[in-house]
Scaffold this motif. Sequence first.
Motif, PDB file in Angstrom:
ATOM      1  N   TYR A 156      33.163  21.219 -13.549  1.00 16.37           N
ATOM      2  CA  TYR A 156      33.153  20.251 -12.440  1.00 16.37           C
ATOM      3  C   TYR A 156      33.622  20.953 -11.161  1.00 16.37           C
ATOM      4  O   TYR A 156      34.344  21.948 -11.209  1.00 16.37           O
ATOM      5  N   PRO A 157      33.188  20.431 -10.002  1.00 16.91           N
ATOM      6  CA  PRO A 157      33.548  21.068  -8.726  1.00 16.91           C
ATOM      7  C   PRO A 157      34.999  20.793  -8.347  1.00 16.91           C
ATOM      8  O   PRO A 157      35.541  19.724  -8.662  1.00 16.91           O
ATOM      9  N   ILE A 158      35.590  21.748  -7.640  1.00 16.28           N
ATOM     10  CA  ILE A 158      36.963  21.556  -7.161  1.00 16.28           C
ATOM     11  C   ILE A 158      37.050  21.672  -5.648  1.00 16.28           C
ATOM     12  O   ILE A 158      38.065  21.304  -5.054  1.00 16.28           O
ATOM     13  N   THR A 159      36.011  22.172  -4.990  1.00 17.03           N
ATOM     14  CA  THR A 159      36.013  22.274  -3.533  1.00 17.03           C
ATOM     15  C   THR A 159      35.517  20.965  -2.921  1.00 17.03           C
ATOM     16  O   THR A 159      34.826  20.177  -3.580  1.00 17.03           O
ATOM     17  N   VAL A 160      35.871  20.737  -1.669  1.00 10.05           N
ATOM     18  CA  VAL A 160      35.439  19.511  -0.978  1.00 10.05           C
ATOM     19  C   VAL A 160      33.920  19.475  -0.864  1.00 10.05           C
ATOM     20  O   VAL A 160      33.280  18.455  -1.147  1.00 10.05           O
ATOM     21  N   ILE A 172      25.216  23.927  -5.959  1.00  8.42           N
ATOM     22  CA  ILE A 172      26.576  23.991  -6.492  1.00  8.42           C
ATOM     23  C   ILE A 172      27.044  25.430  -6.625  1.00  8.42           C
ATOM     24  O   ILE A 172      28.242  25.716  -6.509  1.00  8.42           O
ATOM     25  N   TYR A 173      26.133  26.362  -6.822  1.00  7.95           N
ATOM     26  CA  TYR A 173      26.497  27.778  -6.899  1.00  7.95           C
ATOM     27  C   TYR A 173      27.114  28.235  -5.584  1.00  7.95           C
ATOM     28  O   TYR A 173      28.172  28.885  -5.578  1.00  7.95           O
ATOM     29  N   TYR A 174      26.494  27.882  -4.476  1.00  7.78           N
ATOM     30  CA  TYR A 174      27.000  28.312  -3.172  1.00  7.78           C
ATOM     31  C   TYR A 174      28.294  27.611  -2.801  1.00  7.78           C
ATOM     32  O   TYR A 174      29.129  28.165  -2.091  1.00  7.78           O
ATOM     33  N   PHE A 175      28.491  26.394  -3.294  1.00 10.58           N
ATOM     34  CA  PHE A 175      29.724  25.676  -2.993  1.00 10.58           C
ATOM     35  C   PHE A 175      30.892  26.141  -3.867  1.00 10.58           C
ATOM     36  O   PHE A 175      32.024  26.207  -3.412  1.00 10.58           O
ATOM     37  N   GLU A 176      30.630  26.465  -5.127  1.00  8.56           N
ATOM     38  CA  GLU A 176      31.705  26.673  -6.088  1.00  8.56           C
ATOM     39  C   GLU A 176      31.883  28.110  -6.577  1.00  8.56           C
ATOM     40  O   GLU A 176      32.861  28.405  -7.261  1.00  8.56           O
ATOM     41  N   ASN A 177      30.945  28.989  -6.265  1.00  8.20           N
ATOM     42  CA  ASN A 177      31.015  30.343  -6.797  1.00  8.20           C
ATOM     43  C   ASN A 177      32.317  31.054  -6.446  1.00  8.20           C
ATOM     44  O   ASN A 177      32.949  31.672  -7.319  1.00  8.20           O
ATOM     45  N   ALA A 178      32.721  30.949  -5.214  1.00 15.18           N
ATOM     46  CA  ALA A 178      33.939  31.644  -4.789  1.00 15.18           C
ATOM     47  C   ALA A 178      35.185  31.053  -5.431  1.00 15.18           C
ATOM     48  O   ALA A 178      36.125  31.778  -5.782  1.00 15.18           O
ATOM     49  N   ALA A 179      35.203  29.721  -5.617  1.00 17.71           N
ATOM     50  CA  ALA A 179      36.382  29.047  -6.171  1.00 17.71           C
ATOM     51  C   ALA A 179      36.437  29.127  -7.694  1.00 17.71           C
ATOM     52  O   ALA A 179      37.534  29.194  -8.269  1.00 17.71           O
ATOM     53  N   GLN A 180      35.273  29.101  -8.347  1.00 20.61           N
ATOM     54  CA  GLN A 180      35.226  29.121  -9.818  1.00 20.61           C
ATOM     55  C   GLN A 180      34.184  30.126 -10.317  1.00 20.61           C
ATOM     56  O   GLN A 180      33.162  29.735 -10.891  1.00 20.61           O
ATOM     57  N   PRO A 181      34.427  31.396 -10.129  1.00 18.18           N
ATOM     58  CA  PRO A 181      33.444  32.400 -10.567  1.00 18.18           C
ATOM     59  C   PRO A 181      33.238  32.431 -12.072  1.00 18.18           C
ATOM     60  O   PRO A 181      32.200  32.874 -12.552  1.00 18.18           O
ATOM     61  N   GLU A 182      34.211  31.909 -12.818  1.00 12.10           N
ATOM     62  CA  GLU A 182      34.066  31.908 -14.278  1.00 12.10           C
ATOM     63  C   GLU A 182      33.066  30.855 -14.752  1.00 12.10           C
ATOM     64  O   GLU A 182      32.435  31.004 -15.803  1.00 12.10           O
TER      65      GLU A 182
END
Length: 236
Positions: free
Chosen positions: A194-198, A159-169
Amino acid sequence: MRQYIKSIVELNDNPKSRVFAYIVQVLILVSIISFSYETVPDLEPGTRKILRAIEVFCVIVFTLEYLLRIYCSDKKSAFIFSFYGIIDFLAILPFYLALGIDLRSLRALRFLRLFRIFKLMRYNRALAHFSRAINRAKEEILLFLFVTLILIYFSAVGIYYFENAAQPEHFSSIFDSLWWAIITLTTVGYGDVYPITVGGKVFTFFILMIGLGIVAIPTGIISSALTKSVDKKEED
């Protein structure tokens, strides 16, 4: 004298042993209720004195019980480091550690008094079956916990690799992502992270499916071990 005390302290099929067991069980429940009542705000000083007296009396009895069990034990060191020996020790430890110490700085010691609940396992047949079941399945449970820790770490990395760029906070590092991994794999899902990327949503779907299995596996392991424990008891 040692054998006589042993016949009372240890659970044997005789009236004196049963009376001793009932007394200890009642004191455990009284101690737990007293401990809970202490948390009520604005208690009268007289009430606090009564609760303190109950605590002192219960600890004296539990201490005598602990010392008598050591005295009656054939292998004293084995009892001291056994499950019940440790529980008996932890049940009285907070009282002696807190003597002369301001409990406001050691409030965690009060929590240890909850170990008295586990003392009931020695006197309750149903709880004894559960204890034996846990002991029978300890290798499977440890294996399950090890695999679960690996899956939690794997989920945090993913999940870090999927969401880090979109939700760094929320996913600034793998360590921050561990919170999401834990609440997702345990299917708690607080909804605060929660994740927001596809990619993150698809990844979460698979993690949730794995989480459902993780919740079910320990239930099956313990249920199987509990059934075997009951069947063995009936055969005996």
